[in-house]
Design an enzyme around this catalytic site. Sequence first.
Site: not given
Length: 486
Positions: A63, A97, A189, A253
């Site tokens: 990430d 994130h 998404n 996520s």
Amino acid sequence: MRVNVGSLRPVAACLLAGLLVVGAAQPATAAPRRAEQWYLDELRIEQVHKISTGRGVVVAVLDSGVEATHPDLRGQVLPGGRSYGASGDGRADEDGHGTHMAGIIAAKASGDGVDGIAPGAKILPIKLRKGSGTTSDAAMALGIRMAVDGGAKVINISQSGPGLVTDAEASAIKYAFDRDVVVVSGAGNTARGSVAVGNPANTPGVIAVTGTTRGGAFWSGSVRGPEAVVAAPGESVYNITNEAGYGWGDGTSDSSAIVSGLAALIRSKYPDLNAPSVINRIIRTARDAGPSGRDPEYGFGLIDPIKALTANVPPVTANPLLGPAAAPVDPGPTRAAGPDEEFDVTQHGDRGGPTDQQVMVVGVGIAVVLVLLLGLAVFLIWNRRRYRREAARAAAIPDEALDQALSGAYPSPGAGYAPPPGYPPAPGYPPAPGYAPSSGYAASPPGQGPPSGYGPPSGYAPPPGHAPAPGYGPPGGVPPAPPQER
């Protein structure tokens, strides 16, 4: 080009919780952050942690990096790496994130902090990009290999790209499979413009995770597709962010991180299981929530951590998401022990009432009040008895006499008892020395008897100088008093 499949809301400076009274929400200050983690209650994580915490398992987070100094991650983050051509160990996060994903997986609450799915696991951060930029295909492929070489047994990829993976990425994923590593990825998404399950989630063998809402309904922000494997909470997932913060995340996520935490729990509980058997256990214990069998929204169903850790699921040698075994329709496990078997999070999930922690706080409060009331009652009884004892001591009354007085029973006079001077004796006892009749009775003139009707008490002689009353005689064996001269 790749984009994150989860977006974070701004972090609130102060959390408020409402304890509903007659249906009216009232603000409450200093509410525990744990109360915001509704998904942990639906997944029964407190019970899960009695079975496994993920101890001994390394989970790689590919990430934006991970802020290892966050209070809820201290001691949880190993030195990782950067796959985009920069030096560093991945323990920094300008975007937040990756830190959020790491917290969902392995946070350990520090004071009023949050809990992770597998707080006993360790995080291996692989930083794929700088800041909030995009992730290149090359950085993804290299990041997967770095995670495997770094000792990860589970790889979480909360990233999604359009189309299929490149050859380099496919080769890296196979590299992970060949070395007994479970790979988990978010499906994508709709808010990011995705209309189908993105890569690497759409790669055969990877656990593609879709999102659900509070209560277990399919989340409208999640993409759907035939590649979906399982579903997990993805809306309003509360956990840590960078800069020592906390916040909510919406996206697959978050769903992917939850499933990665579950994989760590299984690998810790069953350290001898190979990666295919871990995947098989996850999909065969999932609760079918859509059309019967595998469907585009839930895949094989909602994850059930309790069943995944306790069900009797036979091991397998090949990844069940590859080849003909990729579409099992009969989960068919049998539980090792029964009471939780029929628990359904879609029916018993928290839908707005008080959380388990709030109920516990109320219960503790009631217990404290009851203890205080009992203590007050005991104190009042003791204090009353103490007061009587002190009063008795002040009056020189023996304790046994006080006890008899309290019970309403005074004893008869004992041997040798005599009344105080000036008082008549008790029946059957001699008078005190020098006793005389009480005042108020006139003495008879010398030589005369006492007034009519007067007589000394039974058993006593008349006063000196007075004739005895008619019929009076001294007590048996006692001679009459001799007459005295005037």
